[in-house]
Write a protein that holds these residues in place. Structure first.
Motif, PDB file in Angstrom:
ATOM      1  N   GLY A  33       0.856  -1.072  -0.105  1.00  0.00           N
ATOM      2  CA  GLY A  33       0.152  -0.042  -0.165  1.00  0.00           C
ATOM      3  C   GLY A  33       0.897   1.347   0.141  1.00  0.00           C
ATOM      4  N   GLU A  34       0.539   2.311  -0.864  1.00  0.00           N
ATOM      5  CA  GLU A  34       1.370   3.382  -1.025  1.00  0.00           C
ATOM      6  C   GLU A  34       0.468   4.687  -0.166  1.00  0.00           C
ATOM      7  N   SER A  35      -0.760   4.901  -0.742  1.00  0.00           N
ATOM      8  CA  SER A  35      -1.312   6.048  -0.159  1.00  0.00           C
ATOM      9  C   SER A  35      -2.914   6.126  -0.158  1.00  0.00           C
ATOM     10  N   MET A  36      -3.380   6.881   0.573  1.00  0.00           N
ATOM     11  CA  MET A  36      -5.214   6.994   0.243  1.00  0.00           C
ATOM     12  C   MET A  36      -5.662   8.329   0.159  1.00  0.00           C
ATOM     13  N   PHE A  37      -6.698   8.382  -0.116  1.00  0.00           N
ATOM     14  CA  PHE A  37      -7.335   9.787   0.074  1.00  0.00           C
ATOM     15  C   PHE A  37      -8.774   9.380   0.135  1.00  0.00           C
ATOM     16  N   SER A  38      -9.644  10.531   0.770  1.00  0.00           N
ATOM     17  CA  SER A  38     -11.043  10.586   1.113  1.00  0.00           C
ATOM     18  C   SER A  38     -11.362  11.858   0.894  1.00  0.00           C
ATOM     19  N   HIS A  39     -12.740  11.995  -0.181  1.00  0.00           N
ATOM     20  CA  HIS A  39     -13.333  13.189  -0.223  1.00  0.00           C
ATOM     21  C   HIS A  39     -14.842  12.938   0.318  1.00  0.00           C
ATOM     22  N   ALA A  40     -15.150  11.899   0.743  1.00  0.00           N
ATOM     23  CA  ALA A  40     -16.628  11.440   1.384  1.00  0.00           C
ATOM     24  C   ALA A  40     -16.159  10.573   2.473  1.00  0.00           C
ATOM     25  N   THR A  41     -17.140  10.630   3.298  1.00  0.00           N
ATOM     26  CA  THR A  41     -17.241   9.842   4.671  1.00  0.00           C
ATOM     27  C   THR A  41     -16.858   8.628   4.381  1.00  0.00           C
ATOM     28  N   ASP A  42     -15.737   7.940   4.993  1.00  0.00           N
ATOM     29  CA  ASP A  42     -15.194   6.593   5.047  1.00  0.00           C
ATOM     30  C   ASP A  42     -14.828   6.038   3.512  1.00  0.00           C
ATOM     31  N   ALA A  43     -14.747   6.925   2.485  1.00  0.00           N
ATOM     32  CA  ALA A  43     -14.584   6.496   1.135  1.00  0.00           C
ATOM     33  C   ALA A  43     -13.176   5.771   1.062  1.00  0.00           C
ATOM     34  N   SER A  44     -12.154   6.252   1.872  1.00  0.00           N
ATOM     35  CA  SER A  44     -11.024   5.454   1.797  1.00  0.00           C
ATOM     36  C   SER A  44     -11.114   4.067   2.445  1.00  0.00           C
ATOM     37  N   LYS A  45     -11.872   4.083   3.580  1.00  0.00           N
ATOM     38  CA  LYS A  45     -12.122   2.799   4.314  1.00  0.00           C
ATOM     39  C   LYS A  45     -12.596   1.887   3.386  1.00  0.00           C
ATOM     40  N   ILE A  46     -13.556   2.296   2.682  1.00  0.00           N
ATOM     41  CA  ILE A  46     -14.479   1.469   1.561  1.00  0.00           C
ATOM     42  C   ILE A  46     -13.293   0.889   0.877  1.00  0.00           C
ATOM     43  N   ALA A  47     -12.289   1.641   0.240  1.00  0.00           N
ATOM     44  CA  ALA A  47     -11.436   1.312  -0.976  1.00  0.00           C
ATOM     45  C   ALA A  47     -10.422   0.160  -0.050  1.00  0.00           C
ATOM     46  N   LEU A  48     -10.120   0.512   0.988  1.00  0.00           N
ATOM     47  CA  LEU A  48      -9.212  -0.473   1.821  1.00  0.00           C
ATOM     48  C   LEU A  48     -10.071  -1.621   1.992  1.00  0.00           C
ATOM     49  N   ALA A  49     -11.287  -1.659   2.245  1.00  0.00           N
ATOM     50  CA  ALA A  49     -11.838  -3.168   2.784  1.00  0.00           C
ATOM     51  C   ALA A  49     -12.021  -3.774   1.238  1.00  0.00           C
ATOM     52  N   ALA A  50     -12.389  -3.006   0.221  1.00  0.00           N
ATOM     53  CA  ALA A  50     -12.319  -3.797  -0.988  1.00  0.00           C
ATOM     54  C   ALA A  50     -11.024  -4.453  -1.483  1.00  0.00           C
ATOM     55  N   LEU A  51      -9.833  -3.533  -1.005  1.00  0.00           N
ATOM     56  CA  LEU A  51      -8.715  -4.273  -1.280  1.00  0.00           C
ATOM     57  C   LEU A  51      -8.467  -5.910  -0.661  1.00  0.00           C
ATOM     58  N   VAL A  52      -8.862  -5.642   0.821  1.00  0.00           N
ATOM     59  CA  VAL A  52      -8.712  -6.646   1.674  1.00  0.00           C
ATOM     60  C   VAL A  52      -9.475  -7.768   1.120  1.00  0.00           C
ATOM     61  N   ALA A  53     -10.586  -7.370   0.648  1.00  0.00           N
ATOM     62  CA  ALA A  53     -11.557  -8.667   0.151  1.00  0.00           C
ATOM     63  C   ALA A  53     -10.985  -9.269  -1.181  1.00  0.00           C
ATOM     64  N   PHE A  54     -10.487  -8.373  -1.918  1.00  0.00           N
ATOM     65  CA  PHE A  54      -9.646  -8.729  -3.340  1.00  0.00           C
ATOM     66  C   PHE A  54      -8.354  -9.585  -2.841  1.00  0.00           C
ATOM     67  N   CYS A  55      -7.666  -9.121  -1.780  1.00  0.00           N
ATOM     68  CA  CYS A  55      -6.548  -9.919  -1.549  1.00  0.00           C
ATOM     69  C   CYS A  55      -6.797 -11.237  -0.874  1.00  0.00           C
ATOM     70  N   ARG A  56      -7.994 -11.267  -0.040  1.00  0.00           N
ATOM     71  CA  ARG A  56      -8.139 -12.742   0.341  1.00  0.00           C
ATOM     72  C   ARG A  56      -8.716 -13.634  -0.745  1.00  0.00           C
ATOM     73  N   ALA A  57      -9.544 -13.116  -1.650  1.00  0.00           N
ATOM     74  CA  ALA A  57     -10.055 -13.833  -2.947  1.00  0.00           C
ATOM     75  C   ALA A  57      -8.834 -14.369  -3.702  1.00  0.00           C
ATOM     76  N   HIS A  58      -7.628 -13.771  -3.761  1.00  0.00           N
ATOM     77  CA  HIS A  58      -6.764 -13.958  -4.510  1.00  0.00           C
ATOM     78  C   HIS A  58      -5.518 -14.473  -3.880  1.00  0.00           C
ATOM     79  N   GLY A  59      -5.571 -14.885  -2.594  1.00  0.00           N
ATOM     80  CA  GLY A  59      -4.354 -15.609  -1.991  1.00  0.00           C
ATOM     81  C   GLY A  59      -3.151 -14.479  -1.638  1.00  0.00           C
ATOM     82  N   ILE A  60      -3.447 -13.233  -1.407  1.00  0.00           N
ATOM     83  CA  ILE A  60      -2.661 -12.303  -1.015  1.00  0.00           C
ATOM     84  C   ILE A  60      -2.715 -12.148   0.567  1.00  0.00           C
TER      85      ILE A  60
END
Length: 265
Positions: free
Chosen positions: A164-191
């Motif tokens: 992970g390098e950096s994140m940004f948010s212009h709406a409430t919890d928008a960066s947390k949503i992206a991070l949760a999606a990254l975690v879900a993607f990583c779990r699905a792909h063995g990362i």
């Protein structure tokens, strides 16, 4: 003595030569000018990353300890779970991967952050990661609402490792949503591990923790040479990796959050 990389062919030094704890720049490994994809690939495969301020040469770092997020230990709070359920249920809300990488890295570089003056994501760094993105190694996870990019993050993939390098948010919890999606993607792909580089309380609250450099480098040795995921699209089925279904209430609003890496020295 700090190693100066005078030529693109000069190898990065052993990370055991990084400046130690208690020094003026603990974890600093080398300095130079080269930010080519070849140099970046060499560095990340060994757990080294660039981080510097305007007017400085490219500084290469390998901190010890290292902040990482084991995806199996991601902490999904009750409030974030509710936010994600509303987001998933709303037809105007989407997570996209690599839809607008230039906009994500630009937003990470320019979004104001509490307690920080300026950015470590210099224009030449944006260009370097943009070039590496076009070669398929750098990816953005993006939060979209009503056709508008409202948050996201970017990072590097080598094999079955994500940095992970950096994140940004212009709406409430928008960066947390992206991070949760990254975690879900990583779990699905063995990362199994997301590198967070340096300790922040925000990442700690989400399940990130510190490990020592030898442990981190051992994990890299086992994962960066594996076959990376082939399909970098976000499928709604990935949310099941977090035990999430759909709900009837849409998500909305706007604030600004923090970056996983502070301003460079």
């Amino acid at each position: 003595m700090l190693t100066w990389l005078a030529s693109p062919d000069d190898p990065l030094p052993d990370t055991r030569h990084a400046l130690p704890a208690g020094s003026e720049a603990p974890g600093l490994v080398a300095a130079g000018e080269d930010l080519s994809p070849r140099r970046l690939a060499e560095a990340y495969a060994r757990g080294i990353f660039p981080w510097y301020s305007e007017g400085q040469p490219v500084l290469w770092w390998s901190p010890d300890p290292r902040m990482v997020l084991p995806v199996a230990e991601f902490k999904l709070s009750h409030s974030l779970r509710k936010t994600l359920r509303r987001f998933i249920a709303a037809p105007q809300c989407q997570v996209r991967i690599d839809h607008d990488f230039p906009a994500v890295i630009h937003a990470c570089a320019t979004t104001p952050r509490d307690g920080q003056d300026g950015t470590w994501i210099q224009p030449e760094l944006q260009a370097a990661y943009g070039a590496w993105h076009r070669l398929g190694a750098v990816h953005s996870f993006e939060t979209w609402i009503d056709g508008r990019l409202v948050g996201g993050l970017y990072g590097v993939n080598l094999g079955r490792m994500f940095f992970g390098e950096s994140m940004f948010s212009h709406a409430t919890d928008a960066s947390k949503i992206a991070l949760a999606a990254l975690v879900a993607f990583c779990r699905a792909h063995g990362i199994a591990l997301i590198d967070c580089q340096q300790r922040t309380a925000h990442l700690g609250s989400l399940g990130a923790r510190e490990i020592d450099r030898p442990t981190f480098e051992g994990h890299l040795a086992r994962t960066v040479t594996l076959q990376p995921p082939e399909d970098w699209t976000y499928d709604e089925s990935h949310w099941t990796q977090l035990g999430l279904g759909t709900g009837p209430v849409p998500a909305s609003s706007s604030v600004t959050e923090t970056s996983p890496r502070p301003a460079a020295p």
